[in-house]
Motif scaffolding. Structure first.
Motif, short mmCIF file in Angstrom:
data_model
loop_
_atom_site.label_atom_id
_atom_site.label_comp_id
_atom_site.label_asym_id
_atom_site.label_seq_id
_atom_site.Cartn_x
_atom_site.Cartn_y
_atom_site.Cartn_z
N UNK A 1 -57.57 67.87 21.68
CA UNK A 1 -58.66 67.05 22.20
C UNK A 1 -58.69 67.12 23.72
N UNK A 2 -59.83 66.80 24.33
CA UNK A 2 -59.91 66.81 25.80
C UNK A 2 -58.93 65.80 26.40
N UNK A 3 -58.51 66.05 27.63
CA UNK A 3 -57.67 65.07 28.34
C UNK A 3 -58.49 63.81 28.57
N UNK A 4 -57.81 62.72 28.86
CA UNK A 4 -58.50 61.44 29.09
C UNK A 4 -59.51 61.58 30.23
N UNK A 5 -59.10 62.23 31.30
CA UNK A 5 -60.00 62.38 32.46
C UNK A 5 -61.20 63.26 32.12
N UNK A 6 -60.93 64.38 31.40
CA UNK A 6 -62.02 65.30 31.07
C UNK A 6 -63.02 64.65 30.12
N UNK A 7 -62.52 63.93 29.12
CA UNK A 7 -63.44 63.29 28.17
C UNK A 7 -64.25 62.19 28.86
N UNK A 8 -63.61 61.47 29.79
CA UNK A 8 -64.34 60.44 30.54
C UNK A 8 -65.49 61.07 31.32
N UNK A 9 -65.27 62.24 31.90
CA UNK A 9 -66.34 62.93 32.62
C UNK A 9 -67.44 63.37 31.67
N UNK A 10 -67.07 63.90 30.51
CA UNK A 10 -68.06 64.37 29.54
C UNK A 10 -68.95 63.23 29.05
N UNK A 11 -68.34 62.06 28.83
CA UNK A 11 -69.08 60.94 28.25
C UNK A 11 -69.69 60.01 29.29
N UNK A 12 -69.32 60.19 30.55
CA UNK A 12 -69.86 59.33 31.61
C UNK A 12 -69.32 57.92 31.56
N UNK A 13 -68.02 57.78 31.23
CA UNK A 13 -67.40 56.46 31.16
C UNK A 13 -66.15 56.44 32.04
N UNK B 1 -53.70 54.27 14.73
CA UNK B 1 -54.08 54.58 13.35
C UNK B 1 -53.34 55.80 12.81
N UNK B 2 -52.59 56.47 13.66
CA UNK B 2 -51.87 57.66 13.23
C UNK B 2 -52.76 58.88 13.08
N UNK B 3 -53.92 58.87 13.74
CA UNK B 3 -54.88 59.97 13.60
C UNK B 3 -54.66 61.05 14.65
N UNK B 4 -54.24 60.64 15.85
CA UNK B 4 -53.96 61.61 16.91
C UNK B 4 -52.57 61.34 17.45
N UNK B 5 -52.03 62.30 18.18
CA UNK B 5 -50.72 62.13 18.81
C UNK B 5 -50.76 62.82 20.16
N UNK B 6 -50.01 62.29 21.12
CA UNK B 6 -49.95 62.85 22.46
C UNK B 6 -48.50 63.18 22.79
N UNK B 7 -48.30 64.39 23.30
CA UNK B 7 -46.98 64.81 23.71
C UNK B 7 -47.06 65.43 25.09
N UNK B 8 -46.05 65.13 25.92
CA UNK B 8 -46.01 65.66 27.27
C UNK B 8 -45.98 67.18 27.21
N UNK B 9 -46.90 67.80 27.94
CA UNK B 9 -46.97 69.25 27.98
C UNK B 9 -47.81 69.87 26.90
N UNK B 10 -48.13 69.08 25.85
CA UNK B 10 -48.93 69.62 24.74
C UNK B 10 -50.30 68.98 24.63
N UNK B 11 -50.54 67.94 25.40
CA UNK B 11 -51.83 67.27 25.34
C UNK B 11 -51.97 66.36 24.14
#
Length: 484
Positions: free
Chosen positions: A42-54, A69-79
């Motif tokens: 998925x996009x990074x938090x900053x990139x998605x914020x830019x895409x959505x204008x939020x 909800x266990x739907x996504x996971x974030x790992x350092x270096x892997x996004x």
């Protein structure tokens, strides 16, 4: 290297659902449809914020929701990726916190209040919405001096449930000198501010289904705590002279109201003062019906001429008025110190309930407040505050008369922090609010306070003085854009 998915979608800013819930729901929907398979990046938090204008913080909340909800996971270096184990034969499930959050009995803030809070996280916004003093109007230097001269040496344990005794004793003198209220320290409860006082009253002295009367428009209308408590709200229209006490008699006959909530001096949001004759009539009607009055009085000492009307409580001979005050509008909201004057039996009941909530307030800000009230700094601060507020009010009025001479009307307040404006042409509140946000100005629509569409509350105490004229020019541009 995994390809980052592209989210071609925009949140609906007119929806009552929060932005971060919309984002989380949309991503979850696309994952469930198989558009984003397990392991998708998925996009990074900053990139998605830019895409959505939020704001980035909005995306952070959405991703936190999906991680819970266990739907996504974030790992350092892997996004951030769509979880793989969520889709295995025997997945491990995280509680659906979204359903828990939506299912609670305590209602969330109004949509506009959440949007205002979200907008003010952006840098460079001119804030006409927050009902508090700016740093330039708060006695920061004086309080810093007092803390240096009076280092804290007391035991930092739980204090008296009613509040720090020296502060309650100091408030006895303060209330007598500045508000003509005669009381004792045993009839004072220290709270974290007016809002906690109101919360304790609604939770402890009233029951679900009880009918109460509030002003129209009213700050109380913006507090979901009333609806969360299951109270039925009935409105008392505010005219240039304040509420009509005879309306209370009518509400009592029709709906058996049990309590009256009023802000009679420099009322929020209108700035109106209940006139002296109606104050007397109000006390008479309340005593005839045996109705208690909750008098919220945060603004009286901001009276620009230094001579505010006497509070209802100062004429209360029957103990019918619960009087609420606070440091938020005359010193600093960050101190989180307020008070309530009430019959001792009420104080004991509310103190017991508050102790169940938090074991009482921190003694540190209470001591600071007591020292400030007792110090030689307090009266000069009040005089300076009144002068600066009057200057700011006049700056705002001059800017409105220059930018919008035929489009906005208002009554000049003689105290308080707010200017209540009527937009002359018919206008859509939400369109104007969003258009002002796009231009970097945050205002409070009148519907927040229960009024009809077409009203705006400007708070002139929060922005910097240099921002007031610029902010009005940007608001005027937004209004003209919506009208055109």
């Amino acid at each position: 290297m995994s390809k980052v998915v592209i989210i071609m979608w925009k949140p609906d800013r007119s929806s009552t659902q929060t932005l971060y819930h919309q984002i989380a729901d949309e991503i979850e929907r696309r994952i469930s449809y198989g558009e984003y398979p397990p392991g998708s990046l998925l996009p990074s938090e900053r990139k998605l914020a830019e895409q959505l204008g939020v704001n980035r913080s909005t995306v952070i909340l959405a991703y936190e929701e999906l991680r819970a909800l266990g739907i996504i996971e974030s790992r350092t270096g892997s996004g951030t990726r769509v979880c793989k184990n969520k889709w295995e034969a025997t997945p491990k499930h995280t509680p659906n916190w979204h359903r828990y959050v939506e299912g609670g009995q305590f209602l969330p803030n109004l949509f506009y209040l959440r949007r205002i809070r979200e907008a003010l996280q952006k840098d460079g916004m001119i804030d006409f919405a927050s009902g508090e003093l700016s740093a330039q109007l708060s006695p920061g230097q004086e309080i810093s001096t007092l803390m240096k001269e009076n280092p804290f040496t007391e035991y930092l344990g739980y204090d008296n449930p009613q509040g720090f005794t020296p502060l309650r004793e100091e408030l006895v003198s303060y209330l007598s000198r500045y508000r003509q209220i005669k009381t004792t320290d045993s009839s004072i409860l220290i709270t974290s501010g007016s809002q906690q006082s109101l919360y304790l009253i609604t939770q402890c002295l009233l029951a679900p289904g009880d009918a109460v009367a509030i002003e129209d428009p009213s700050y109380c209308y913006s507090l979901p705590m009333f609806q969360s408590a299951g109270l039925r709200l009935f409105r008392l229209p505010v005219s240039p002279e304040g509420i009509d006490p005879e309306d209370i008699r009518s509400l009592y006959k029709k709906n058996r109201i049990k309590m009256i909530f009023l802000n009679p001096t420099f009322q929020n949001p209108t700035g109106i003062c209940l006139n002296p004759a109606r104050r007397t009539q109000l006390l008479n009607v309340a005593s005839e019906l045996g109705l208690p009055i909750v008098e919220d009085d945060p603004f009286s000492l901001t009276s620009y001429d230094g001579d505010p009307p006497a509070p209802l409580k100062s004429h209360d001979q029957l103990g019918s008025v619960l009087y609420i005050g606070s440091f938020s509008k005359i010193a600093a909201s960050g101190l989180r110190v307020g008070w309530m004057v009430a019959p001792h039996s009420v104080v004991e009941r509310l103190a017991d309930a508050r102790q169940q909530m938090d074991f009482g307030l921190s003694v540190v800000p209470q001591k600071i407040a007591a020292q400030f009230l007792h110090s030689n700094f307090f009266l000069p601060h009040l005089e300076q505050l009144r002068m600066r507020l009057l200057y700011r009010r006049d700056l705002l009025v001059e800017a409105l008369q220059t930018e919008l001479p035929d489009l906005v009307t208002f009554t000049l307040p003689q105290g308080g922090l707010h200017l209540w404006c009527k937009i002359v042409p018919e206008i859509n509140d939400n369109q104007l609010f969003e258009e002002a946000l796009r231009r970097g100005v945050v205002v409070a629509p009148g519907s927040v306070y229960g009024s009809d569409s077409g009203y705006i509350r400007f708070t002139f105490a929060r922005p910097k003085e240099a921002e007031i004229t610029l902010g009005v020019a940007k608001f005027a541009s937004a209004l003209r854009a919506v009208l055109s």
